[in-house]
Design an enzyme around this catalytic site. Structure first.
Site, short mmCIF file in Angstrom:
data_model
loop_
_atom_site.label_atom_id
_atom_site.label_comp_id
_atom_site.label_asym_id
_atom_site.label_seq_id
_atom_site.Cartn_x
_atom_site.Cartn_y
_atom_site.Cartn_z
N CYS A 385 0.83 -1.20 0.00
CA CYS A 385 0.00 0.00 0.00
C CYS A 385 0.88 1.27 0.00
CB CYS A 385 -1.00 -0.03 1.14
SG CYS A 385 -2.43 0.98 0.80
N HIS A 514 -3.53 -4.90 0.31
CA HIS A 514 -2.85 -5.51 1.46
C HIS A 514 -2.90 -7.03 1.36
CE1 HIS A 514 -2.30 -1.84 3.86
NE2 HIS A 514 -3.39 -1.43 3.24
N GLU A 516 -1.29 -9.16 2.89
CA GLU A 516 -1.13 -9.80 4.21
C GLU A 516 -2.48 -10.16 4.83
OE1 GLU A 516 -0.52 -6.63 3.49
OE2 GLU A 516 -1.05 -5.26 5.11
N1 GLN Z 1 -1.93 6.69 2.86
C1 GLN Z 1 -2.08 5.96 1.64
C2 GLN Z 1 -3.45 6.16 1.02
O1 GLN Z 1 -4.37 6.55 1.67
C3 GLN Z 1 -1.79 4.49 1.84
C4 GLN Z 1 -2.77 3.80 2.71
C5 GLN Z 1 -2.26 2.50 3.28
O2 GLN Z 1 -1.06 2.25 3.30
N2 GLN Z 1 -3.15 1.69 3.77
O3 GLN Z 1 -3.62 5.92 -0.15
#
Ligand code: GLN
Length: 537
Positions: A385, A514, A516
């Protein structure tokens, strides 16, 4: 239908979620359809608005629910995906009741905490049980016995026991300390936590006794006597190095049979062999010399003088699942992104580096420095992410020569916004509509043929869980591709970049989702497996 309530006593953090997940898994292996539900005492509507340092990881389900990390334990132990009915915060329960009140759905009666809130709690239990059509529902009550916050959940438990005396039991997980200065295991706090339950009308049927070690027979007898239970109802839950052993420990002490007896159920099957196989693999890996050193570079570790890994629990478990499946013992280190910025040599000696999800501007330069180091020194890198977004920024700055490239999350006026806000997200932020409004839950992703990503997945499409507001800016796509950057996964319409990779590097992959959150002990995630393999090489 049968109901098993689970509460905790003495201290928080004694592994109630893991114990509940373990019991649910044991009943499943005995042939019953089960579902867990977690009641969280806080007033937030969901876990999505909470700081991970305070609350730990936000676990996201396929349907987009932003939940407590215990849902991750449930899914991993049950090897099943759950839905939003498996989580309810006290806030969400009040919210429903208050909305009904505004709609005159209570027909002019006094709306009260006891009756209306407790009935809504019981309705939520029914909802999840009916939704999944189960035999047994596990109800984990967050918090600790004796505090005000979870009283109404315990009251709902008491009411249901009166209505269905044969179908409701209560398992209390308590803690027996061994103070160093005394050198003896003490049962008094555990006795007091049972008394706290008794005071609100609940008598536990089984006690899971958490402690550094197993209880000896004299402590079992003492605790049984003081709580009105039989010694067979006191189950030791000693510290373990491998949490996946917990259900086997319980099974060995006869917990499943004890639960079945109390609920008047007959065992239908004995299906623990796959789990046993996995646990013996873990134990073998742990004895081995074949260690894999993985560094996680993040910012949500410190609480006062202590370091907590709770914010990244699914990342840690996913590393373990993949390592164990390959016969390696993982050694995971937390590296503070801020410190890495000051001294990039801290990364030396790690065989693989992960930059996990994150928000905001603190320490992002440390993450970018980390990624530059991994790219240039050919250290396997997995970006999750924010870690994928940071990898894109690093490439822009250091390979494409786009000085000052950034995400608009950090610098809204950057000249090179290679990561920018998704159009529908911008409107939400302007309205300060923050709760449960990110791009959430499972979305399909098409994988590009002949990329490392596609080879690892060994299929052409996948579905993964998301939680973000920003995305790769398509205006820069051609420029990146011309320099060898590969977009190896996109949304089915091709518009959203979901996965990036760098060919010619042993392993350099970033995902907008994600992975994970979908890794399970019995089915490790292919991207983590590929990452650990590359790290081992
Ligand atoms: N801050 C980033 C976004 O909002 C990544 C979010 C995250 O890592 N879950 O896109």
């Amino acid at each position: 239908m049968k109901y098993i309530f689970v509460s905790g006593g003495v201290i928080s953090g004694i592994g109630k979620g893991i114990a509940t997940a373990s019991m649910a898994m044991l009943l499943k292996s005995a042939g019953f359809k089960v579902v867990p539900i977690k009641f969280d005492p806080y007033l937030n509507i969901d876990a999505g608005t909470m700081n991970p340092i305070e609350h730990g990881e936000v676990f996201v389900l396929d349907d987009g629910a932003e939940t407590d990390q215990d849902l991750g334990h449930y899914e991993r132990f049950l090897n099943e995906s759950l839905n939003k009915h498996s989580i309810a915060t006290q806030g969400s329960i009040y919210w429903t009741v208050l909305q009904k009140e505004r709609n005159l759905e209570y027909g002019g009666t006094n709306v009260d905490v006891v009756t209306h809130i407790t009935e809504e709690i019981l309705r939520r239990i029914d909802l999840v049980a009916k939704d999944k059509d189960v035999d047994v529902v596990f109800i984990e009550i967050g918090g600790t016995a004796g505090e005000y916050q979870n009283m109404l959940f315990l009251e709902a438990n008491r009411l249901l026991k009166i209505r269905k005396p044969d179908d409701v039991i209560h398992v209390h997980i308590t803690y027996l300390p061994i103070p160093h200065s005394i050198g003896e295991m003490k049962s008094k706090p555990a006795q007091m936590s049972v008394r706290d339950l008794n005071a609100v009308g609940i008598q536990p049927d089984i006690i899971l006794a958490r402690a550094e070690r197993s209880l000896d027979s004299s402590r079992i007898k003492k605790l049984a006597m003081s709580t009105g239970l039989e010694p067979e109802d006191i189950i030791s839950a000693p510290d373990v190095t491998n949490i996946y052993e917990v259900p086997l420990n319980f099974e060995e002490q006869g917990l499943t049979n004890r639960i079945l007896k109390k609920l008047r159920l007959k065992r239908k099957s004995q299906a623990l062999s796959e789990w046993r196989g996995f646990v013996s693999k873990v134990n073998k890996s742990q004895k081995q010399e074949k260690t894999i050193k993985i560094g996680i570079v993040g910012k949500y570790f410190a609480t006062g003088d202590f370091t907590l890994a709770d914010a990244y629990i699914s990342v840690i478990e996913a590393i373990k699942h993949a390592s164990f499946s390959l016969g390696f013992k993982p050694e995971i280190a937390w590296l503070d992104a801020g410190k890495v910025l000051a001294e990039v040599d801290l990364l030396k000696g790690y065989q693989g580096i992960i930059v996990p999800g994150g928000f905001g501007s603190r320490d992002i330069e440390g993450k970018i420095a980390t990624i530059k180091y991994c790219r240039e020194n050919k250290i396997p890198y997995l970006g999750l992410c924010y870690g994928m977004q940071m990898a894109s920024i690093e490439f822009a700055r250091n390979v494409l020569g786009l000085t000052g490239a950034n995400t608009t999350e950090v610098n809204s006026t950057t000249k090179c916004p290679v990561i920018h806000i998704m159009p529908d997200q911008e409107k939400k932020l302007l309205k300060k509509d923050y709760g449960a409004t990110m791009r959430l839950g499972a979305w399909d992703c098409v994988l590009k043929k002949d990329t490392l990503t596609q080879k690892l997945y060994a299929k052409n499409e996948t579905s993964e869980r998301h939680r973000h507001r920003y995305e790769f800016n398509n205006e820069y796509r051609a420029q990146y591709e011309a320099a060898g950057f590969v977009f190896s996964g996109t949304s089915p319409d091709g518009k959203l970049v979901e996965i990036i990779e760098l060919p010619g590097h042993p392993f350099f992959i970033g995902t907008q989702f994600h992975p994970e959150l979908k890794s399970r002990p019995l089915s490790p995630h292919p991207l983590f497996v590929g990452f650990i393999k590359a790290a081992a090489r």
